[in-house]
Design a protein around this motif. Sequence first.
Motif, PDB file in Angstrom:
ATOM      1  N   UNK A  29       0.779  -1.230   0.000  1.00 58.16           N
ATOM      2  CA  UNK A  29       0.000   0.000   0.000  1.00 58.16           C
ATOM      3  C   UNK A  29       0.817   1.290   0.000  1.00 58.16           C
ATOM      4  N   UNK A  30       2.098   1.192  -0.314  1.00 53.49           N
ATOM      5  CA  UNK A  30       2.906   2.405  -0.374  1.00 53.49           C
ATOM      6  C   UNK A  30       3.624   2.476  -1.717  1.00 53.49           C
ATOM      7  N   UNK A  31       3.392   3.570  -2.435  1.00 54.12           N
ATOM      8  CA  UNK A  31       4.074   3.823  -3.704  1.00 54.12           C
ATOM      9  C   UNK A  31       5.352   4.590  -3.400  1.00 54.12           C
TER      10      UNK A  31
ATOM     11  N   UNK B 269      -5.805   9.750 -17.785  1.00 53.95           N
ATOM     12  CA  UNK B 269      -6.602   9.972 -16.591  1.00 53.95           C
ATOM     13  C   UNK B 269      -5.923  10.805 -15.525  1.00 53.95           C
ATOM     14  N   UNK B 270      -4.736  11.314 -15.810  1.00 50.92           N
ATOM     15  CA  UNK B 270      -4.041  12.155 -14.825  1.00 50.92           C
ATOM     16  C   UNK B 270      -4.783  13.486 -14.696  1.00 50.92           C
TER      17      UNK B 270
ATOM     18  N   UNK C 275      -1.965   6.287 -12.098  1.00 47.18           N
ATOM     19  CA  UNK C 275      -2.189   5.604 -10.821  1.00 47.18           C
ATOM     20  C   UNK C 275      -2.687   6.557  -9.742  1.00 47.18           C
ATOM     21  N   UNK C 276      -3.043   7.790 -10.131  1.00 48.41           N
ATOM     22  CA  UNK C 276      -3.454   8.785  -9.135  1.00 48.41           C
ATOM     23  C   UNK C 276      -4.729   8.394  -8.395  1.00 48.41           C
TER      24      UNK C 276
ATOM     25  N   UNK D 295      -2.480   8.727  -4.334  1.00 49.39           N
ATOM     26  CA  UNK D 295      -2.471  10.168  -4.616  1.00 49.39           C
ATOM     27  C   UNK D 295      -1.046  10.682  -4.804  1.00 49.39           C
ATOM     28  N   UNK D 296      -0.071  10.014  -4.209  1.00 52.16           N
ATOM     29  CA  UNK D 296       1.326  10.414  -4.364  1.00 52.16           C
ATOM     30  C   UNK D 296       1.858  10.230  -5.769  1.00 52.16           C
TER      31      UNK D 296
END
Length: 164
Positions: free
Chosen positions: A52-54, A125-126, A101-102, A106-107
């Motif tokens: 769960x962390x990008x 989609x950005x 992937x936003x 969100x990062x």
Amino acid sequence: MTNEYVLQAIDLEFPGSILESSEPYGLLTLVIKKEDIKKVIHHLKESSLQIDFLTDICGIHYPQDKEKELGVIYHLHNMRENFRIRLKVFMPKENAEVDSMTEIYSGANWMERETFDFYGIKFRGHPDLRAILNDPELGYHPMLKEYRLEDGTREDKDDKMFGR
């Protein structure tokens, strides 16, 4: 959580989406089909894998391989288990576009903007895809390997100083 377990979990959920797999320095690295990358990343975050962390998104340019000339690399991390994974997608330069992937992280917003700015890869989609570090009027993407390494117009350089 092991590399084998995560690899098997992704392969079971998305058969045929993994094009290559390797473990350089123990880091599970997968090349994923471009059209499946968003589904795979969403699954990694929302499933029991809890990745769960990008950590990072970056681009890469291989000008010698026209079918896989540009790529996007995603580094993801499950902090509970301290498990890391690297995902890669490749595409020809003429079709340099991948899903944003936003919505998932969100990062990803600024990381995708930086990748667009330096490599010209578009993110479908950005919410605000525009230059973030370079001048918007620059007219080229500076990390592409399309330019000479040295400035041929410089007059203050003497090649004899560099053994040429």
